[in-house]
Design a protein around this motif. Structure first.
Motif, PDB file in Angstrom:
ATOM      1  N   THR A  43       0.704  -0.983  -0.059  1.00  0.00           N
ATOM      2  CA  THR A  43      -0.010  -0.189   0.447  1.00  0.00           C
ATOM      3  C   THR A  43       0.921   1.071  -0.002  1.00  0.00           C
ATOM      4  OG1 THR A  43      -1.988  -1.174   1.300  1.00  0.00           O
ATOM      5  CG2 THR A  43      -1.668   1.707   0.951  1.00  0.00           C
ATOM      6  N   ILE A  44       0.764   2.368  -1.234  1.00  0.00           N
ATOM      7  CA  ILE A  44       1.228   3.049  -0.827  1.00  0.00           C
ATOM      8  C   ILE A  44       0.605   4.540  -0.651  1.00  0.00           C
ATOM      9  CG2 ILE A  44       2.682   5.108  -2.332  1.00  0.00           C
ATOM     10  CD1 ILE A  44       3.582   2.631  -4.752  1.00  0.00           C
ATOM     11  N   ALA A  45       1.015   5.221   0.349  1.00  0.00           N
ATOM     12  CA  ALA A  45       0.464   6.132   1.259  1.00  0.00           C
ATOM     13  C   ALA A  45       0.992   7.786   0.968  1.00  0.00           C
ATOM     14  CB  ALA A  45      -0.122   5.817   2.444  1.00  0.00           C
ATOM     15  N   SER A  46       0.190   8.999   1.464  1.00  0.00           N
ATOM     16  CA  SER A  46       1.238   9.955   1.855  1.00  0.00           C
ATOM     17  C   SER A  46       0.565  10.540   2.730  1.00  0.00           C
ATOM     18  CB  SER A  46       1.358  10.643   0.036  1.00  0.00           C
ATOM     19  OG  SER A  46       0.265  10.769  -0.574  1.00  0.00           O
ATOM     20  N   PRO A  47       0.811  11.533   3.017  1.00  0.00           N
ATOM     21  CA  PRO A  47       0.636  12.571   4.520  1.00  0.00           C
ATOM     22  C   PRO A  47      -1.585  13.019   3.792  1.00  0.00           C
ATOM     23  CG  PRO A  47       2.628  13.129   4.509  1.00  0.00           C
ATOM     24  CD  PRO A  47       2.594  12.279   2.907  1.00  0.00           C
ATOM     25  N   LYS A  48      -1.462  13.849   2.629  1.00  0.00           N
ATOM     26  CA  LYS A  48      -2.943  13.912   2.071  1.00  0.00           C
ATOM     27  C   LYS A  48      -3.273  12.853   1.245  1.00  0.00           C
ATOM     28  CE  LYS A  48      -1.501  18.921   2.288  1.00  0.00           C
ATOM     29  NZ  LYS A  48      -1.054  20.469   1.538  1.00  0.00           N
ATOM     30  N   GLY A  49      -2.407  12.206   0.510  1.00  0.00           N
ATOM     31  CA  GLY A  49      -2.752  11.566  -0.645  1.00  0.00           C
ATOM     32  C   GLY A  49      -3.353  12.159  -1.636  1.00  0.00           C
ATOM     33  N   GLY A  50      -2.967  11.037  -2.877  1.00  0.00           N
ATOM     34  CA  GLY A  50      -3.580  11.641  -4.512  1.00  0.00           C
ATOM     35  C   GLY A  50      -1.974  11.657  -4.859  1.00  0.00           C
ATOM     36  N   GLU A  73       9.178   4.313 -15.784  1.00  0.00           N
ATOM     37  CA  GLU A  73       8.359   4.789 -17.427  1.00  0.00           C
ATOM     38  C   GLU A  73       6.878   3.530 -17.173  1.00  0.00           C
ATOM     39  OE1 GLU A  73      12.216   3.009 -19.978  1.00  0.00           O
ATOM     40  OE2 GLU A  73      13.004   5.413 -20.252  1.00  0.00           O
ATOM     41  N   ASN A  74       7.014   2.849 -16.097  1.00  0.00           N
ATOM     42  CA  ASN A  74       5.625   1.792 -15.903  1.00  0.00           C
ATOM     43  C   ASN A  74       4.165   2.446 -15.390  1.00  0.00           C
ATOM     44  OD1 ASN A  74       3.810  -0.160 -15.097  1.00  0.00           O
ATOM     45  ND2 ASN A  74       5.265  -1.339 -14.580  1.00  0.00           N
ATOM     46  N   PRO A  75       3.531   3.562 -16.726  1.00  0.00           N
ATOM     47  CA  PRO A  75       2.423   3.733 -15.953  1.00  0.00           C
ATOM     48  C   PRO A  75       1.506   2.824 -15.115  1.00  0.00           C
ATOM     49  CG  PRO A  75       2.008   2.393 -18.498  1.00  0.00           C
ATOM     50  CD  PRO A  75       3.641   2.602 -18.224  1.00  0.00           C
ATOM     51  N   VAL A  76       1.704   1.918 -15.137  1.00  0.00           N
ATOM     52  CA  VAL A  76       0.734   1.186 -13.553  1.00  0.00           C
ATOM     53  C   VAL A  76       1.264   1.157 -12.714  1.00  0.00           C
ATOM     54  CG1 VAL A  76       0.179  -0.784 -13.180  1.00  0.00           C
ATOM     55  CG2 VAL A  76      -0.064  -0.910 -15.479  1.00  0.00           C
ATOM     56  N   PHE A  77       2.643   1.509 -12.747  1.00  0.00           N
ATOM     57  CA  PHE A  77       3.279   1.816 -11.287  1.00  0.00           C
ATOM     58  C   PHE A  77       2.475   2.974 -10.733  1.00  0.00           C
ATOM     59  CE2 PHE A  77       6.911   4.220  -9.124  1.00  0.00           C
ATOM     60  CZ  PHE A  77       7.175   3.419  -8.481  1.00  0.00           C
ATOM     61  N   MET A  78       3.249   4.185 -12.096  1.00  0.00           N
ATOM     62  CA  MET A  78       2.979   5.571 -11.660  1.00  0.00           C
ATOM     63  C   MET A  78       0.844   6.010 -11.028  1.00  0.00           C
ATOM     64  SD  MET A  78       5.805   7.198 -12.182  1.00  0.00           S
ATOM     65  CE  MET A  78       5.321   8.741 -12.452  1.00  0.00           C
ATOM     66  N   ASP A  79       0.859   5.272 -11.989  1.00  0.00           N
ATOM     67  CA  ASP A  79      -0.539   5.326 -11.557  1.00  0.00           C
ATOM     68  C   ASP A  79      -0.994   5.186  -9.980  1.00  0.00           C
ATOM     69  OD1 ASP A  79      -3.434   6.090 -13.111  1.00  0.00           O
ATOM     70  OD2 ASP A  79      -3.771   4.278 -11.832  1.00  0.00           O
ATOM     71  N   GLU A  80      -0.128   4.392  -9.347  1.00  0.00           N
ATOM     72  CA  GLU A  80      -0.861   3.530  -8.116  1.00  0.00           C
ATOM     73  C   GLU A  80       0.172   5.006  -7.486  1.00  0.00           C
ATOM     74  OE1 GLU A  80       0.687   0.025  -5.625  1.00  0.00           O
ATOM     75  OE2 GLU A  80       1.320  -0.272  -7.403  1.00  0.00           O
ATOM     76  N   LEU A  81       1.133   5.349  -7.531  1.00  0.00           N
ATOM     77  CA  LEU A  81       2.104   6.709  -7.872  1.00  0.00           C
ATOM     78  C   LEU A  81       1.671   7.992  -6.849  1.00  0.00           C
ATOM     79  CD1 LEU A  81       4.763   7.291  -5.335  1.00  0.00           C
ATOM     80  CD2 LEU A  81       5.672   7.258  -7.891  1.00  0.00           C
ATOM     81  N   ASN A  82       0.192   7.826  -7.590  1.00  0.00           N
ATOM     82  CA  ASN A  82      -0.387   8.938  -8.195  1.00  0.00           C
ATOM     83  C   ASN A  82      -1.941   9.000  -7.390  1.00  0.00           C
ATOM     84  OD1 ASN A  82       1.402  11.285  -9.321  1.00  0.00           O
ATOM     85  ND2 ASN A  82       1.957  10.396 -10.979  1.00  0.00           N
ATOM     86  N   HIS A  83      -2.004   8.156  -7.077  1.00  0.00           N
ATOM     87  CA  HIS A  83      -3.168   7.706  -5.995  1.00  0.00           C
ATOM     88  C   HIS A  83      -2.675   7.049  -5.149  1.00  0.00           C
ATOM     89  CE1 HIS A  83      -4.860   8.390 -10.173  1.00  0.00           C
ATOM     90  NE2 HIS A  83      -5.903   8.716  -9.976  1.00  0.00           N
ATOM     91  N   SER A  84      -2.088   7.576  -4.008  1.00  0.00           N
ATOM     92  CA  SER A  84      -1.587   7.009  -3.050  1.00  0.00           C
ATOM     93  C   SER A  84      -2.434   7.413  -1.789  1.00  0.00           C
ATOM     94  CB  SER A  84      -0.545   8.133  -2.862  1.00  0.00           C
ATOM     95  OG  SER A  84      -0.648   9.124  -2.439  1.00  0.00           O
ATOM     96  N   LYS A  85      -3.048   6.852  -1.148  1.00  0.00           N
ATOM     97  CA  LYS A  85      -3.675   6.853   0.584  1.00  0.00           C
ATOM     98  C   LYS A  85      -3.212   7.415   1.069  1.00  0.00           C
ATOM     99  CE  LYS A  85      -5.947   2.254  -0.277  1.00  0.00           C
ATOM    100  NZ  LYS A  85      -6.489   0.583   0.804  1.00  0.00           N
ATOM    101  N   SER A  86      -4.608   8.346   1.403  1.00  0.00           N
ATOM    102  CA  SER A  86      -4.023   9.155   2.698  1.00  0.00           C
ATOM    103  C   SER A  86      -3.150   8.281   3.936  1.00  0.00           C
ATOM    104  CB  SER A  86      -5.144  10.363   3.443  1.00  0.00           C
ATOM    105  OG  SER A  86      -6.226   9.312   3.821  1.00  0.00           O
ATOM    106  N   LEU A  87      -2.827   9.478   4.793  1.00  0.00           N
ATOM    107  CA  LEU A  87      -2.335   8.555   5.915  1.00  0.00           C
ATOM    108  C   LEU A  87      -3.376   8.347   7.236  1.00  0.00           C
ATOM    109  CD1 LEU A  87       0.504  10.195   7.043  1.00  0.00           C
ATOM    110  CD2 LEU A  87       0.312   8.100   6.275  1.00  0.00           C
ATOM    111  N   GLU A  88      -4.503   9.271   7.110  1.00  0.00           N
ATOM    112  CA  GLU A  88      -6.087   8.747   7.494  1.00  0.00           C
ATOM    113  C   GLU A  88      -6.632   7.809   6.950  1.00  0.00           C
ATOM    114  OE1 GLU A  88      -9.237   9.727   9.938  1.00  0.00           O
ATOM    115  OE2 GLU A  88      -6.572  11.820   9.821  1.00  0.00           O
ATOM    116  N   GLU A  89      -6.927   7.009   5.782  1.00  0.00           N
ATOM    117  CA  GLU A  89      -7.647   6.038   6.097  1.00  0.00           C
ATOM    118  C   GLU A  89      -6.722   4.632   6.021  1.00  0.00           C
ATOM    119  OE1 GLU A  89      -8.268   5.817   1.069  1.00  0.00           O
ATOM    120  OE2 GLU A  89      -7.085   7.670   1.029  1.00  0.00           O
TER     121      GLU A  89
END
Length: 229
Positions: A43-50, A73-89
């Motif tokens: 699970t990839i997460a960031s303080p705010k998510g997104g 260069e992997n669009p699947v990975f980059m999409d996952e990275l840029n849709h990170s969950k928030s720490l609150e979640e």
């Protein structure tokens, strides 16, 4: 199947507004790649998510290694990275390892994030692994144990040092001296004899890496220790 939470920054600019920053890509890709090879859950997460900004310095040819380039260069990975969950979640979810991936951006949004402090402290006091690399050890500075003491007090650890900040030409940009802050919290800080070389410190279920060049070794040690559990 092991479950890992990889935590990254949302910050894309230094406070001065002069330079861009963000996640140092290799500090995420090497642990991500190693975990995926094991078939474990990430699970990839960031303080705010997104969205998660990537430090442009980490994409330069001299530092962008093969694994990191492939993931960038992997669009699947980059999409996952840029849709990170928030720490609150994710703060009440259970993980076998919490892994904080670095970059200068983390010096702004990690140290005072109460959700992050809660996640780290709960994880550590559950005798589960907490790992952090480079600047992101700054996210450990204000985490406290249930007895009120700072989590890193008395712990053997490392992190990006002040001389390396000189080499990176960021001393005037960063909000604080990370090496000094770690020592002020009473941690047993150590670093490699040669700056900008791989160095990892394991103190039971607490693992830290000094700089981006420690990414591969960090991944190996984290995987090895998780396989023991």
């Amino acid at each position: 199947m092991k479950k890992l939470l990889l935590i990254v920054t949302n910050i894309d600019m230094y406070a001065s507004g002069k330079l861009r920053t963000g996640l140092w890509l290799s500090e995420l890709t090497h642990i991500y790649h190693s975990v995926k090879e094991k078939g474990w859950n990430i699970t990839i997460a960031s303080p705010k998510g997104g969205a998660v900004p990537i430090d442009p310095e980490s994409l330069k040819p001299l530092v962008l290694d093969k694994i990191s380039k492939e993931y960038y260069e992997n669009p699947v990975f980059m999409d996952e990275l840029n849709h990170s969950k928030s720490l609150e979640e994710v703060k009440n979810d259970s993980f076998d390892c919490i892994y904080l991936a670095g970059g200068h951006g983390t010096m702004y949004d990690f140290p005072d994030d109460t959700n992050l402090q809660y996640i780290i402290s709960k994880q550590y006091e559950s005798n589960k692994m907490v790992a952090a690399i480079c600047h992101v050890v700054g996210g450990l500075l204000n985490a406290k144990l249930s007895n009120g003491e700072y989590l890193i007090k008395g712990k053997s650890m490392t992190g990006f040092n002040w001389f390396e900040e000189t080499i990176a030409r960021r001393k005037k940009e960063v909000p604080f001296n990370l090496e000094a802050a770690i020592k002020e919290r009473g941690a047993d800080y150590s670093k490699s004899f040669i700056p900008m070389t791989s160095y990892v410190v394991a103190d039971k279920n607490f693992i830290t890496g000094q700089n981006p060049f420690s990414s591969k070794e960090m991944a190996k040690i984290v995987i090895r220790e998780l396989e023991k559990v």
